[in-house]
Write an enzyme that holds these catalytic residues in place. Structure first.
Site, PDB file in Angstrom:
ATOM      1  N   SER A 112      58.444  29.292  22.606  1.00 50.47           N
ATOM      2  CA  SER A 112      57.346  28.635  21.886  1.00 50.47           C
ATOM      3  C   SER A 112      56.282  28.208  22.895  1.00 50.47           C
ATOM      4  CB  SER A 112      57.892  27.388  21.189  1.00 50.47           C
ATOM      5  OG  SER A 112      56.860  26.564  20.704  1.00 50.47           O
ATOM      6  N   TYR A 141      62.617  19.581  20.916  1.00 54.08           N
ATOM      7  CA  TYR A 141      62.242  20.975  20.651  1.00 54.08           C
ATOM      8  C   TYR A 141      61.588  21.569  21.896  1.00 54.08           C
ATOM      9  CZ  TYR A 141      60.168  25.047  18.327  1.00 54.08           C
ATOM     10  OH  TYR A 141      59.805  26.327  17.988  1.00 54.08           O
TER      11      TYR A 141
HETATM   12  N1  LIG Z   1      56.893  29.240  12.998  1.00 53.68           N
HETATM   13  C1  LIG Z   1      56.384  28.696  14.087  1.00 53.68           C
HETATM   14  O1  LIG Z   1      55.337  28.030  14.035  1.00 53.68           O
HETATM   15  C2  LIG Z   1      57.055  28.910  15.417  1.00 53.68           C
HETATM   16  C3  LIG Z   1      56.321  28.603  16.568  1.00 53.68           C
HETATM   17  C4  LIG Z   1      56.895  28.792  17.813  1.00 53.68           C
HETATM   18  C5  LIG Z   1      58.195  29.264  17.907  1.00 53.68           C
HETATM   19  N2  LIG Z   1      58.893  29.536  16.768  1.00 53.68           N
HETATM   20  C6  LIG Z   1      60.258  30.014  16.943  1.00 53.68           C
HETATM   21  O2  LIG Z   1      60.393  31.277  16.330  1.00 53.68           O
HETATM   22  C7  LIG Z   1      61.740  31.440  15.869  1.00 53.68           C
HETATM   23  C8  LIG Z   1      61.701  31.843  14.406  1.00 53.68           C
HETATM   24  O3  LIG Z   1      61.088  30.775  13.668  1.00 53.68           O
HETATM   25  P1  LIG Z   1      60.537  30.964  12.192  1.00 53.68           P
HETATM   26  O4  LIG Z   1      59.285  30.188  12.114  1.00 53.68           O
HETATM   27  O5  LIG Z   1      60.550  32.394  11.820  1.00 53.68           O
HETATM   28  O6  LIG Z   1      61.658  30.138  11.401  1.00 53.68           O
HETATM   29  P2  LIG Z   1      62.330  30.343   9.961  1.00 53.68           P
HETATM   30  O7  LIG Z   1      61.445  31.063   9.041  1.00 53.68           O
HETATM   31  O8  LIG Z   1      62.848  28.993   9.580  1.00 53.68           O
HETATM   32  O9  LIG Z   1      63.575  31.284  10.316  1.00 53.68           O
HETATM   33  C9  LIG Z   1      64.601  30.812  11.125  1.00 53.68           C
HETATM   34  C10 LIG Z   1      65.726  31.820  11.092  1.00 53.68           C
HETATM   35  O10 LIG Z   1      66.766  31.367  11.967  1.00 53.68           O
HETATM   36  C11 LIG Z   1      68.000  31.375  11.265  1.00 53.68           C
HETATM   37  N3  LIG Z   1      68.856  30.353  11.840  1.00 53.68           N
HETATM   38  C12 LIG Z   1      68.627  29.014  11.991  1.00 53.68           C
HETATM   39  N4  LIG Z   1      69.687  28.413  12.531  1.00 53.68           N
HETATM   40  C13 LIG Z   1      70.617  29.384  12.741  1.00 53.68           C
HETATM   41  C14 LIG Z   1      71.938  29.399  13.265  1.00 53.68           C
HETATM   42  N5  LIG Z   1      72.550  28.276  13.696  1.00 53.68           N
HETATM   43  N6  LIG Z   1      72.597  30.583  13.329  1.00 53.68           N
HETATM   44  C15 LIG Z   1      72.000  31.728  12.908  1.00 53.68           C
HETATM   45  N7  LIG Z   1      70.769  31.772  12.390  1.00 53.68           N
HETATM   46  C16 LIG Z   1      70.094  30.612  12.309  1.00 53.68           C
HETATM   47  C17 LIG Z   1      67.603  31.112   9.808  1.00 53.68           C
HETATM   48  O11 LIG Z   1      68.586  31.551   8.879  1.00 53.68           O
HETATM   49  P3  LIG Z   1      69.732  30.545   8.305  1.00 53.68           P
HETATM   50  O12 LIG Z   1      69.069  29.206   8.104  1.00 53.68           O
HETATM   51  O13 LIG Z   1      70.196  31.188   7.038  1.00 53.68           O
HETATM   52  O14 LIG Z   1      70.783  30.502   9.338  1.00 53.68           O
HETATM   53  C18 LIG Z   1      66.359  31.982   9.724  1.00 53.68           C
HETATM   54  O15 LIG Z   1      66.727  33.341   9.553  1.00 53.68           O
HETATM   55  C19 LIG Z   1      62.442  30.116  16.135  1.00 53.68           C
HETATM   56  O16 LIG Z   1      63.165  30.206  17.333  1.00 53.68           O
HETATM   57  C20 LIG Z   1      61.303  29.129  16.287  1.00 53.68           C
HETATM   58  O17 LIG Z   1      61.648  28.037  17.089  1.00 53.68           O
HETATM   59  C21 LIG Z   1      58.359  29.378  15.549  1.00 53.68           C
END
Ligand SMILES: NC(=O)c1ccc[n+]([C@@H]2O[C@H](COP(=O)([O-])OP(=O)(O)OC[C@H]3O[C@@H](n4cnc5c(N)ncnc54)[C@H](OP(=O)(O)O)[C@@H]3O)[C@@H](O)[C@H]2O)c1
Length: 250
Positions: free
Chosen positions: A140, A153
């Protein structure tokens, strides 16, 4: 349609059932890869499979997995049982809470998923990783510079950045390890963040902070993930790549 050269490659994506991971799964499938998506919720997994197959017409495999469990991670790799060319560690969780309010449970929740989960899944995948394969960790902007109100985080993502560089050294020249650092992206994670802020801030407020005057789209991050994973991108390892509308350039 972009051609990343991933046709026939086996691609494993933790967090492939939602948001950035799901968008990456779509692009890899469209490129002709065999894609395995992981996540805890079987319902979310089934919905993602349905959506991906409807969008791409390609077969995709969902495997239930909690990345905080070493046993789950090993079971996933056993059930795949063949060479893995690309591993994307996208599973992640977010928590907005200042230091004075943090608990040990918060620490476990964030660090176990974002850091330990990345370590455990990578560890389980290594014996199957194809020589010349590629690992992409999703950190991130919060792992590069400080962010307000989310110290745990930030710490978890800073650790993923450091882990990426260390693994790039240990596994070169066999495996490339890189890290993609998105800033705010419109996904279910971000929608929940906005909801939890109880109107404290809006997507428009977020957009104001960006030189590009908007937040990101999941497919924009997915494009970078596929480009980094691409066999054409064979000289990149240990790199930390911001995809953030200019946020960390400030
Ligand atoms: N969106 C943003 O603004 C943003 C910015 C910077 C970085 N990121 C990073 O990008 C990545 C994806 O984020 P996103 O925004 O796409 O989030 P999201 O839509 O909430 O998706 C998160 C995914 O991770 C899975 N997950 C969570 N905990 C888990 C666990 N213990 N074991 C296996 N799977 C797990 C969830 O499925 P289940 O809940 O069913 O397990 C879901 O498939 C993350 O690492 C996040 O920190 C996001």
């Amino acid at each position: 349609m972009m051609n990343y050269g991933c046709e026939g490659l086996n691609v494993v994506i933790s967090g492939g059932t939602s948001g950035i991971g799901l968008a990456a799964a779509e692009k890899f499938l469209a490129d002709g890869a065999n894609v395995y998506i992981l996540g805890r919720s079987v319902l979310r997994g089934a919905m993602a499979v349905q959506k991906l197959q409807a969008m791409t017409g390609e077969k995709v495999f969902y495997i239930p997995c909690d990345v905080t469990s070493a046993e789950d991670c090993r079971r996933v790799m056993q059930s795949i049982g063949e060479s893995i060319h690309v591993l994307v560690n996208a599973a992640g969780v977010y928590l907005e809470r200042r230091l004075e309010n943090l608990t040990e449970e918060d620490f476990s929740y964030i660090i176990d998923t974002n850091l330990k989960g990345t370590m455990l899944l990578t560890q389980a995948a290594l014996p199957l990783m194809y020589e010349g394969g590629s690992i992409i960790n999703i950190a991130s902007d919060a792992g590069i510079s400080g962010n307000y109100g989310c110290p745990l985080y930030c710490a978890s993502k800073g650790a993923v950045v450091a882990l990426t560089k260390a693994l790039a050294l240990d596994y070169a020249p066999r495996i490339r390890v890189n890290c993609v650092c998105p800033a705010d992206v419109d996904t279910p994670l971000l929608r929940k963040q906005l909801e939890d802020s109880n109107g404290g801030y809006t997507m428009a407020d977020m957009a104001d902070a960006y030189p590009l005057q908007r937040i990101g789209r999941a497919e924009e991050i997915a494009h970078v993930i596929c480009s980094v994973a691409s066999p054409h991108n064979s000289f990149m390892t240990g790199s930390v790549i911001p995809v953030d509308g200019g946020l960390t350039a400030k």
